[in-house]
Design an enzyme around this catalytic site. Structure first.
Site, mmCIF file in Angstrom:
data_model
loop_
_atom_site.group_PDB
_atom_site.id
_atom_site.type_symbol
_atom_site.label_atom_id
_atom_site.label_comp_id
_atom_site.label_asym_id
_atom_site.label_seq_id
_atom_site.Cartn_x
_atom_site.Cartn_y
_atom_site.Cartn_z
ATOM 1 N N ARG A 15 3.996 -5.822 16.152
ATOM 2 C CA ARG A 15 2.619 -5.329 16.282
ATOM 3 C C ARG A 15 1.704 -6.451 16.770
ATOM 4 O O ARG A 15 0.691 -6.181 17.412
ATOM 5 C CB ARG A 15 2.136 -4.782 14.919
ATOM 6 C CG ARG A 15 2.959 -3.595 14.429
ATOM 7 C CD ARG A 15 2.678 -3.259 12.989
ATOM 8 N NE ARG A 15 3.047 -4.345 12.102
ATOM 9 C CZ ARG A 15 2.948 -4.310 10.764
ATOM 10 N NH1 ARG A 15 2.484 -3.212 10.183
ATOM 11 N NH2 ARG A 15 3.303 -5.337 10.032
ATOM 12 N N HIS A 36 -2.285 -8.964 1.677
ATOM 13 C CA HIS A 36 -1.845 -7.729 2.373
ATOM 14 C C HIS A 36 -2.900 -7.397 3.434
ATOM 15 O O HIS A 36 -3.163 -8.200 4.324
ATOM 16 C CB HIS A 36 -1.639 -6.634 1.311
ATOM 17 C CG HIS A 36 -1.009 -5.361 1.811
ATOM 18 N ND1 HIS A 36 -0.253 -5.283 2.948
ATOM 19 C CD2 HIS A 36 -1.026 -4.092 1.295
ATOM 20 C CE1 HIS A 36 0.172 -4.028 3.122
ATOM 21 N NE2 HIS A 36 -0.298 -3.284 2.131
ATOM 22 N N SER A 79 0.823 -1.222 0.000
ATOM 23 C CA SER A 79 0.000 0.000 0.000
ATOM 24 C C SER A 79 0.855 1.270 0.000
ATOM 25 O O SER A 79 0.620 2.179 -0.810
ATOM 26 C CB SER A 79 -0.975 -0.003 1.178
ATOM 27 O OG SER A 79 -0.339 -0.368 2.369
ATOM 28 N N ASP A 82 -1.761 -9.025 11.394
ATOM 29 C CA ASP A 82 -3.163 -9.392 11.160
ATOM 30 C C ASP A 82 -3.615 -10.616 11.951
ATOM 31 O O ASP A 82 -4.812 -10.875 12.059
ATOM 32 C CB ASP A 82 -3.394 -9.638 9.666
ATOM 33 C CG ASP A 82 -3.097 -8.402 8.854
ATOM 34 O OD1 ASP A 82 -3.547 -7.325 9.262
ATOM 35 O OD2 ASP A 82 -2.403 -8.506 7.829
ATOM 36 N N HIS A 108 5.621 -13.225 6.170
ATOM 37 C CA HIS A 108 5.813 -11.805 5.879
ATOM 38 C C HIS A 108 6.814 -11.614 4.752
ATOM 39 O O HIS A 108 7.710 -12.444 4.566
ATOM 40 C CB HIS A 108 6.313 -11.060 7.128
ATOM 41 C CG HIS A 108 6.073 -9.592 7.039
ATOM 42 N ND1 HIS A 108 6.948 -8.734 6.423
ATOM 43 C CD2 HIS A 108 5.027 -8.832 7.451
ATOM 44 C CE1 HIS A 108 6.451 -7.505 6.481
ATOM 45 N NE2 HIS A 108 5.285 -7.535 7.090
#
Ligand code: NMX
Ligand code: MLT
Length: 413
Positions: free
Chosen positions: A305, A249, A219, A351, A296
């Site tokens: 994260r 993504h 992005s 995610d 990843h």
């Protein structure tokens, strides 16, 4: 200095000089191979550094997204006063033209939330200051100024657009107005219809940590690419959202919650054994699908994260059955992916965790999750575009070669 624009105006010329010098002295230098398994840094700061150092809504609170924006744009840690002033500025920029809502309304409610979101962003483009300034003949050295205006306006307006889509698609369609006493992350939660202080705090964390991950992710890089021929920030960001909407993504957060729910549906309970979970993971892989939330492009260890969301969950919802299932998945998936022998990173990414937290606080509609990611990503993309224009970065045009040429270049006869 309390005002973000003035702060930036002071540091832009110094950076312009540095880039000019670098190009002149090292324009032909080969930089060699870059490897990037060092984790995630926001202007040199790790996520725990950001949590410790950036101002929160209250002492010891999660970093405010406004603070991340200030840091990404200026490289400096803002004071609470600067962050509060930026929060106020964003609220003052957040007016949505009626036609943006109408453009979204033209789509069926069944349209994916990301399709509605990109449509809303394209409608906001009508107000681009960059486009107006370019048509008015603005000099190249000043491109960054209308880019700043567009980026700040875009960041400011996205939560209202995004909340409108949520209310329209999943609720009663009524707009919940912005609360002038709330910061950016909290206001977004409020406009979605959530006012539990814990959810507001989670949203501050969520929006802060999803803002960026270097410039190379799909992005952010798309935004940089699309803006390189001087397409304005709205055009560039809408394109970025379309990349984010891909399942490998940003859409992976939707896929993760669906996959977790499919596990619960298969066994009739989230409380399953390691063997049952292992069987289910093999079933997913054997059907030719990926395990969503794992792997990843550049990270080679657990995404920080993921870790900070896990810490948030341990503090606030340690007994939630889905959180416990997510914890079990983290134990069982990596050895299975490692055994495949081809997966470069068997560890969880951002995610893998966000969905169970959102679900716990009542935001259960997983097809909306990527919109939250998108709102956050504007905080990384905006500063990137402003600096692209401030430094006069070139149009991006990678070389394209045929397979034959590539084989020849590789020395294959
Ligand atoms: N499950 C199954 N197979 C995987 C996984 C996974 N989670 N991750 C990688 N692989 C496979 C991959 O499909 C490829 O197989 P093949 O050679 O048969 O095509 C092989 O392992 C090598 O891939 P990598 O080099 O390790 O990963 P790559 O850089 O190509 O892709 C991802 C990175 C993130 C696209 C990949 O790990 C993946 O598909 N993960 C699941 C989707 C996901 O969680 N995406 C979110 C990423 C974070 N984000 O928000 O953007
Ligand atoms: C991101 O935040 O964009 C993801 O970590 C994916 C990436 O960096 O490639």
């Amino acid at each position: 200095r309390v005002d973000l624009f003035s702060e930036l105006k002071e540091i832009v010329p110094e950076h312009q000089e540095r880039v000019k010098k670098l190009k002149k002295e090292y324009g032909n230098a080969e930089l060699g191979k870059i490897t990037a398994d060092m984790g995630i840094r926001f202007r040199g700061m790790t996520i725990p550094d950001c949590q410790k150092t950036l101002p929160g809504a209250f002492p010891g609170g999660e970093p405010l997204p406004e603070a991340v924006l200030w840091l990404l744009l200026t490289g400096k840690i803002p004071s609470k006063e600067q962050v509060d002033s930026l929060a106020q500025e964003l609220r003052s920029r957040a007016t949505i033209p009626d036609y943006a809502y109408k453009a979204i309304d033209a789509l069926p409610v069944s349209a994916h939330a990301m399709t509605q979101f990109t449509t809303g962003v394209m409608a906001l483009q009508v107000q681009s200051e960059f486009q107006k300034a370019y048509e008015g003949g603005i000099a190249k050295a000043r491109y960054w100024e209308p880019t700043y205006e567009d980026s700040l306006n875009l960041i400011a307006r996205l939560p209202s657009i995004a909340a409108y889509i949520y209310r329209r698609k999943y609720k009663d369609g009524k707009i919940i107005p912005m609360d002038d006493s709330l910061d950016y992350g909290a206001n977004y939660a409020h406009m979605l219809g959530f006012d539990d202080p814990e959810m507001l705090e989670f949203m501050r964390l969520y929006i802060s940590i999803h803002s960026d991950h270097e410039g190379g992710n799909v992005s952010s890089h798309t935004a940089h690419l699309v803006a390189s021929p001087l397409s304005d920030p709205y055009l560039a960001f809408a394109a970025a959202l379309n990349g984010l909407a891909g399942p490998l993504h940003g859409l992976a957060n939707q896929e993760v919650l669906r996959w977790i729910r499919s596990i619960v549906a298969e066994f009739g309970t989230p409380d399953i054994s390691t063997e049952q979970l292992s069987d289910y993971i093999h079933k997913t892989l054997n059907s030719g699908q990926v395990v969503p939330g794992y792997g990843h492009g550049v990270l080679r260890k657990t995404d920080p994260r993921y870790t900070c969301q896990r810490e948030f969950a341990l503090k606030h919802l340690p007994n939630d059955p889905l959180f416990q299932l997510v914890s079990k998945i983290k134990e069982v998936v990596p050895p299975i992916l490692t055994k495949l022998g081809k997966v470069k990173n068997p560890w969880p990414n951002v995610d893998a965790h966000s969905g169970v937290l959102l679900n716990y606080y009542g935001l259960t509609e997983e097809s909306y999750y990527t919109v939250l990611f998108g709102v956050s990503r504007s905080i990384g993309v905006g500063p990137q575009l402003i600096w692209d224009r401030a430094l006069g970065l070139a149009l991006e045009r990678p070389k394209s070669v045929t397979l034959e040429k590539l084989e020849a270049l590789c020395g294959k006869s």
